[in-house]
Scaffold this active site. Structure first.
Site, PDB file in Angstrom:
ATOM      1  N   HIS A  78       0.831  -1.219   0.000  1.00 42.28           N
ATOM      2  CA  HIS A  78       0.000   0.000   0.000  1.00 42.28           C
ATOM      3  C   HIS A  78       0.863   1.265   0.000  1.00 42.28           C
ATOM      4  CE1 HIS A  78      -3.899  -2.058   0.848  1.00 42.28           C
ATOM      5  NE2 HIS A  78      -3.117  -2.930   1.437  1.00 42.28           N
ATOM      6  N   ARG A 115      -7.164   7.167   3.981  1.00 38.04           N
ATOM      7  CA  ARG A 115      -6.133   6.990   2.938  1.00 38.04           C
ATOM      8  C   ARG A 115      -6.565   5.841   2.032  1.00 38.04           C
ATOM      9  NH1 ARG A 115      -1.327   4.101   2.125  1.00 38.04           N
ATOM     10  NH2 ARG A 115       0.172   5.207   0.806  1.00 38.04           N
ATOM     11  N   ASN A 151     -10.186  -2.847   2.699  1.00 42.72           N
ATOM     12  CA  ASN A 151      -9.940  -2.832   1.260  1.00 42.72           C
ATOM     13  C   ASN A 151     -11.253  -2.612   0.522  1.00 42.72           C
ATOM     14  OD1 ASN A 151      -7.164  -3.284   1.302  1.00 42.72           O
ATOM     15  ND2 ASN A 151      -7.358  -5.504   1.130  1.00 42.72           N
ATOM     16  N   PHE A 164       1.204 -13.953   5.178  1.00 43.80           N
ATOM     17  CA  PHE A 164       1.230 -12.632   4.548  1.00 43.80           C
ATOM     18  C   PHE A 164       2.595 -12.297   3.907  1.00 43.80           C
ATOM     19  CE2 PHE A 164       1.244  -7.903   4.604  1.00 43.80           C
ATOM     20  CZ  PHE A 164       0.128  -7.689   3.813  1.00 43.80           C
ATOM     21  N   ARG A 361      -2.570  -9.266  12.333  1.00 44.88           N
ATOM     22  CA  ARG A 361      -2.453  -7.848  11.974  1.00 44.88           C
ATOM     23  C   ARG A 361      -2.275  -6.975  13.225  1.00 44.88           C
ATOM     24  NH1 ARG A 361      -7.221  -5.979   8.215  1.00 44.88           N
ATOM     25  NH2 ARG A 361      -5.817  -4.279   7.662  1.00 44.88           N
ATOM     26  N   TYR A 365       1.029  -4.185  12.458  1.00 39.75           N
ATOM     27  CA  TYR A 365       0.976  -2.783  12.028  1.00 39.75           C
ATOM     28  C   TYR A 365       1.807  -1.845  12.914  1.00 39.75           C
ATOM     29  CZ  TYR A 365      -2.417  -3.908   8.408  1.00 39.75           C
ATOM     30  OH  TYR A 365      -3.018  -4.421   7.287  1.00 39.75           O
ATOM     31  N   ARG A 372       8.922   2.164   9.885  1.00 39.40           N
ATOM     32  CA  ARG A 372       8.737   3.110   8.787  1.00 39.40           C
ATOM     33  C   ARG A 372       8.932   4.546   9.264  1.00 39.40           C
ATOM     34  NH1 ARG A 372       4.397   5.523   6.283  1.00 39.40           N
ATOM     35  NH2 ARG A 372       2.909   5.142   7.950  1.00 39.40           N
TER      36      ARG A 372
HETATM   37 FE1  HDD Z   1      -2.370  -4.765   5.668  1.00 41.29          FE
HETATM   38  C1  HDD Z   1      -0.901  -1.755   5.222  1.00 41.29           C
HETATM   39  C2  HDD Z   1      -5.317  -3.515   4.397  1.00 41.29           C
HETATM   40  C3  HDD Z   1      -3.790  -7.903   5.821  1.00 41.29           C
HETATM   41  C4  HDD Z   1       0.389  -5.918   7.191  1.00 41.29           C
HETATM   42  N1  HDD Z   1      -2.988  -2.986   4.942  1.00 41.29           N
HETATM   43  C5  HDD Z   1      -2.231  -1.850   4.867  1.00 41.29           C
HETATM   44  C6  HDD Z   1      -3.014  -0.770   4.356  1.00 41.29           C
HETATM   45  C7  HDD Z   1      -4.258  -1.267   4.110  1.00 41.29           C
HETATM   46  C8  HDD Z   1      -4.237  -2.659   4.493  1.00 41.29           C
HETATM   47  C9  HDD Z   1      -5.445  -0.521   3.553  1.00 41.29           C
HETATM   48  C10 HDD Z   1      -2.533   0.641   4.098  1.00 41.29           C
HETATM   49  C11 HDD Z   1      -2.928   1.568   5.204  1.00 41.29           C
HETATM   50  C12 HDD Z   1      -2.491   2.973   4.863  1.00 41.29           C
HETATM   51  O1  HDD Z   1      -3.124   3.581   3.980  1.00 41.29           O
HETATM   52  O2  HDD Z   1      -1.514   3.405   5.432  1.00 41.29           O
HETATM   53  N2  HDD Z   1      -4.148  -5.567   5.127  1.00 41.29           N
HETATM   54  C13 HDD Z   1      -5.259  -4.853   4.734  1.00 41.29           C
HETATM   55  C14 HDD Z   1      -6.396  -5.743   4.705  1.00 41.29           C
HETATM   56  C15 HDD Z   1      -5.968  -6.975   5.093  1.00 41.29           C
HETATM   57  C16 HDD Z   1      -4.554  -6.856   5.375  1.00 41.29           C
HETATM   58  C17 HDD Z   1      -7.795  -5.317   4.322  1.00 41.29           C
HETATM   59  C18 HDD Z   1      -6.736  -8.252   5.258  1.00 41.29           C
HETATM   60  C19 HDD Z   1      -7.994  -8.304   5.550  1.00 41.29           C
HETATM   61  N3  HDD Z   1      -1.789  -6.599   6.340  1.00 41.29           N
HETATM   62  C20 HDD Z   1      -2.533  -7.752   6.356  1.00 41.29           C
HETATM   63  C21 HDD Z   1      -1.808  -8.775   7.055  1.00 41.29           C
HETATM   64  C22 HDD Z   1      -0.621  -8.214   7.468  1.00 41.29           C
HETATM   65  C23 HDD Z   1      -0.634  -6.839   6.998  1.00 41.29           C
HETATM   66  C24 HDD Z   1      -2.309 -10.188   7.286  1.00 41.29           C
HETATM   67  C25 HDD Z   1       0.525  -8.808   8.227  1.00 41.29           C
HETATM   68  C26 HDD Z   1       0.480  -9.838   8.986  1.00 41.29           C
HETATM   69  N4  HDD Z   1      -0.545  -3.998   6.047  1.00 41.29           N
HETATM   70  C27 HDD Z   1       0.417  -4.643   6.736  1.00 41.29           C
HETATM   71  C28 HDD Z   1       1.620  -3.775   7.018  1.00 41.29           C
HETATM   72  C29 HDD Z   1       1.197  -2.418   6.384  1.00 41.29           C
HETATM   73  C30 HDD Z   1      -0.170  -2.730   5.821  1.00 41.29           C
HETATM   74  C31 HDD Z   1       2.890  -4.371   6.579  1.00 41.29           C
HETATM   75  C32 HDD Z   1       2.174  -1.829   5.401  1.00 41.29           C
HETATM   76  C33 HDD Z   1       2.405  -0.412   5.848  1.00 41.29           C
HETATM   77  C34 HDD Z   1       1.566  -0.239   6.980  1.00 41.29           C
HETATM   78  O3  HDD Z   1       1.039  -1.436   7.355  1.00 41.29           O
HETATM   79  O4  HDD Z   1       1.327   0.796   7.525  1.00 41.29           O
HETATM   80  O5  HDD Z   1       1.879  -3.659   8.382  1.00 41.29           O
END
Ligand code: HDD
Length: 708
Positions: A78, A115, A151, A164, A361, A365, A372
């Site tokens: 993202h 966002r 999402n 993930f 999750r 996060y 980050r």
């Molecule tokens: Fe995630 C970012 C949505 C599963 C780990 N995720 C992130 C963002 C969105 C989602 C919208 C961006 C937020 C922003 O605008 O800053 N993610 C989801 C949805 C999931 C999902 C709807 C399942 C239902 N995510 C998921 C899992 C993991 C992560 C299973 C880890 C175990 N996601 C992350 C992250 C991020 C992230 C790596 C990347 C940057 C951040 O968090 O801020 O931690």
């Protein structure tokens, strides 16, 4: 400056005022970071005007050192996104369901920051790609920040968070050459998917038009997981969250999306920020599906499994409030880049379920944000700061810029009067829901998570004929880019568990053997709410309409149509060969908004061509204008022509439109509206409005004779 963080009365402006103390106007003189005025920032300090630069040049050293540190790690997924401020308002008190304060009082406008994002691409990748869109909302409530990090698709690829990193490794560009950019159309992704049957439901959504949205203002959002609502009496119910855009849910064609990416890589972020700047505030209704605890096991899937949705026909979505986005951020980096969303952020009245994807999750996060944003104090960053008091003894660390004044930094204490102390539940303390737990420590998945295909089939069954065609083509495109034949065959093998006809159609396009027989008989069930075709199509508000005209256009036709479209809320852009002003046949001038060189039909929802002999003669001999109309037709958009412009549509260069009969009746059922009669302008405009409101005339897509 007053510290709003100590005020209890939260309203729409609270966060804005809270940010105000951090906003910074540029001052009169350049200074160093220490505030010393600088006489020149054009030349470094040298030993003579041709001499070497001196180490003593602290201004140069500081300027350059800051520059060297201006990038932070982008989000691991993202990374590409756009933000907006706004507010949320409950329709009525939801006290029966939850004690969450922001859902109690309809008069309260709770500030939010949203966002939207793509998943796969890097921070500088184009918006218009085939991808899931992130839909993350931070509510700044009086009980602390609450985030729904969702999402635009109601299910996810995997059932357990431990997969993930593998999923993301597979979907990102391949590691040896970092290709392809912002696309899953490559071997690694499909290899992983071919070995992960649990992803099949999500894959059907990904291949559908949901991943090529027209606008962030026109897509749904989903919390995906099952969460818990808990009321004042401690009663809990399961809940799923849905965001519904009031402008309807609309997508574009894949061919169009690819061209949009080239013509305007910022298309979606521009679309959002321009709409907000013009006062066309995007609005989304928040809906909930409520499941009583005693009904947890009444479905033929597990409600803790994030690869499943709860069909709206089984559990209706109840609207509980509305979000309005009404302010663009002042600064991209400070706000949109530094905002830290976390499903971890819950407030009293909302709690987690045992969904193993959600559970993972919760810790992921905050860890990601610390990395980050470079500090455990990231909640101090203005955009992340809650609007209610923050009190604890977690003080030191990088970039702490509060100044705790008490000498006591531990609990329990007597020297600080015992403060800050633990808050009992009746004073607003968060109490984890007392769910009864039992079980052996085990790395295993519940048997109730094992049906990977029924809902994938349900999705397929629910689509219209055209949506199915688009999905098949998307699958042929994605797998067509895969080099490894076994991978393609394995994926088609999984598709055959979803639907035999679908799998066979994909196989034909790929030129691989079609599966010989059906593996699982199609259960025949469908959920009409899943099809975008069944979403309301009743408005042309904020639609972008191109008016193709050159000198000599017919002013009364153009102004007549423009007036009606604008009254309906559409946005008109005059597109011409050259910039500046163009003059009508009767001498009236109008300003050109875009030239054929600087824009393209893929950036518009519809095209109108007013008559006027001279204007039409020049458009007829302009290849760019012809291509503009052809492309709009190919992409199934509404087209209107009045007066001599009807002849333009008869031009042999215009393919597809000139399937007219001799009475100039141009396939009006397909969204082409024409009239030669000057008295018909009002009527034509109204027909055109109806044609635009349909969004697209998909049936036209079956005619592939248009070369554009
Ligand atoms: Fe995630 C970012 C949505 C599963 C780990 N995720 C992130 C963002 C969105 C989602 C919208 C961006 C937020 C922003 O605008 O800053 N993610 C989801 C949805 C999931 C999902 C709807 C399942 C239902 N995510 C998921 C899992 C993991 C992560 C299973 C880890 C175990 N996601 C992350 C992250 C991020 C992230 C790596 C990347 C940057 C951040 O968090 O801020 O931690």
């Amino acid at each position: 400056m007053s510290d709003r963080t100590n005020e209890k009365n939260i309203n729409e402006q609270t966060k804005n005022e809270n940010l105000e103390q951090f906003r910074k106007e540029p001052g009169e003189f350049i200074t160093t970071n220490e505030g010393v005025k600088v006489t020149s920032t054009n030349d470094s300090l040298k030993a003579g005007s041709r001499g070497p630069t001196l180490l003593e040049d602290f201004h140069f050293a500081e300027k350059n050192a800051h520059f060297n540190r201006e990038r932070i790690p982008e989000r691991v997924v993202h990374a590409r996104g756009v933000g907006a401020h706004g507010y949320f308002q409950a329709y009525k008190s939801q006290s029966e369901l939850t004690k969450a304060k922001f859902l109690q009082e309809p008069s309260v406008k709770t500030p939010v920051f949203v966002r939207f994002s793509t998943v796969a691409g890097f921070r500088g990748s184009p918006d218009p790609v085939r991808d899931v869109r992130g839909f993350a909302v931070k509510f700044y409530t009086e009980d602390g920040n609450y985030d729904i990090v969702g999402n635009n698709i109601p299910v996810f690829f995997i059932q357990d968070a431990i997969k993930f990193p593998d999923l993301v490794h597979a979907l990102k560009p391949e590691p040896h050459n970092e290709m392809p950019q912002a696309s899953t159309a490559h071997d690694n992704f499909w290899d992983f998917i071919s070995l992960m049957p649990e992803s099949m439901h999500m894959i059907m959504w990904i291949l559908s038009d949901r991943t090529i949205p027209r606008s962030y203002r026109m897509m749904q959002g989903f919390g995906i997981h099952t969460f818990r609502f808990v009321n004042e009496q401690g009663k809990a119910r399961f809940v799923k969250f849905h965001w519904k855009p009031l402008l309807g849910v609309h997508s574009v064609l894949w061919d169009e999306m690819q061209q949009m990416g080239a013509k305007d890589p910022d298309f979606h972020r521009r679309d959002l920020s321009e709409a907000i700047a013009m006062g066309d505030y995007p609005e989304y209704e928040l809906g909930v599906q409520i499941i009583e605890e005693e009904d947890e096991f009444k479905f033929d899937f597990d409600i803790l499994d994030s690869t499943k949705l709860i069909p709206e026909e089984l559990v209706p979505v109840q609207p509980i409030g509305k979000m309005v986005l009404n302010r663009n951020p002042d600064n991209y980096f400070a706000e949109t880049e530094q905002v830290a969303f976390q499903p971890t952020n819950v407030v009293p009245g909302i709690d987690f379920s045992d969904d193993p994807l959600l559970q993972g999750r919760i810790s992921s996060y905050p860890d990601s944000q610390r990395h980050r944003l470079g500090t455990a104090n990231f909640e101090n960053i203005p955009i992340n700061k809650p609007v209610c008091p923050v009190n604890n003894d977690q003080r030191d660390g990088f970039s702490q810029y509060n100044i705790p004044t008490s000498k006591v930094n531990y609990f329990p204490n007597s020297l600080g009067g015992g403060c800050p102390m633990a808050a009992p539940e009746n004073m607003g303390g968060f109490t984890h829901y007392m769910e009864k737990m039992q079980g052996h420590k085990i790395r295993e998945r519940s048997e109730s998570f094992s049906d990977h295909f029924s809902q994938a089939t349900l999705f397929w069954n629910s689509l219209s004929v055209v949506e199915k065609e688009h999905l098949v083509k998307a699958a042929q495109f994605e797998l067509g880019k895969v080099m490894n034949k076994e991978v393609k065959e394995r994926v088609v093998g999984l598709f055959n568990h979803v639907e035999h006809e679908f799998a066979s159609s994909v196989a034909i396009g790929l030129g691989i053997p079609t599966p010989t027989k059906e593996v699982i008989p199609n259960h025949g069930k469908s959920s009409p709410a899943l099809s975008m075709e069944n979403q309301p199509k009743d408005s042309i508000k904020t639609r972008q309409i191109a008016v193709l005209a050159n000198d000599g256009f017919n002013s009364s036709e153009l102004m007549g149509i423009k007036r009606v479209l604008e009254a309906e809320g559409a946005k008109i852009k005059i597109v011409s060969k050259f910039g500046g002003m163009i003059k009508s046949a009767d001498g009236k001038e109008i300003e050109v908004d875009r030239t054929l060189l600087t824009t393209a039909s893929v950036l518009f929802d519809a095209v109108y061509i007013p008559g006027g002999e001279k204007s039409i003669a020049s458009l007829k001999s302009d290849g760019d204008a012809i291509a503009f109309v052809n492309e709009a037709f190919k992409h199934c958009k509404a087209i209107a022509a009045t007066g001599e412009a009807v002849d333009l549509l008869m031009n042999p260069g215009i393919k597809g439109v000139n399937i007219a009969d001799s009475q100039q009746k141009f396939a009006s059922d397909q969204g082409v509206v024409t009239s030669r009669n000057p008295g018909d302008v009002e009527k034509t405009a109204k027909e055109f409005v109806n044609a635009i409101a349909q969004h697209r005339h998909w049936m036209r897509g079956q005619k592939s004779l248009i070369p554009a």
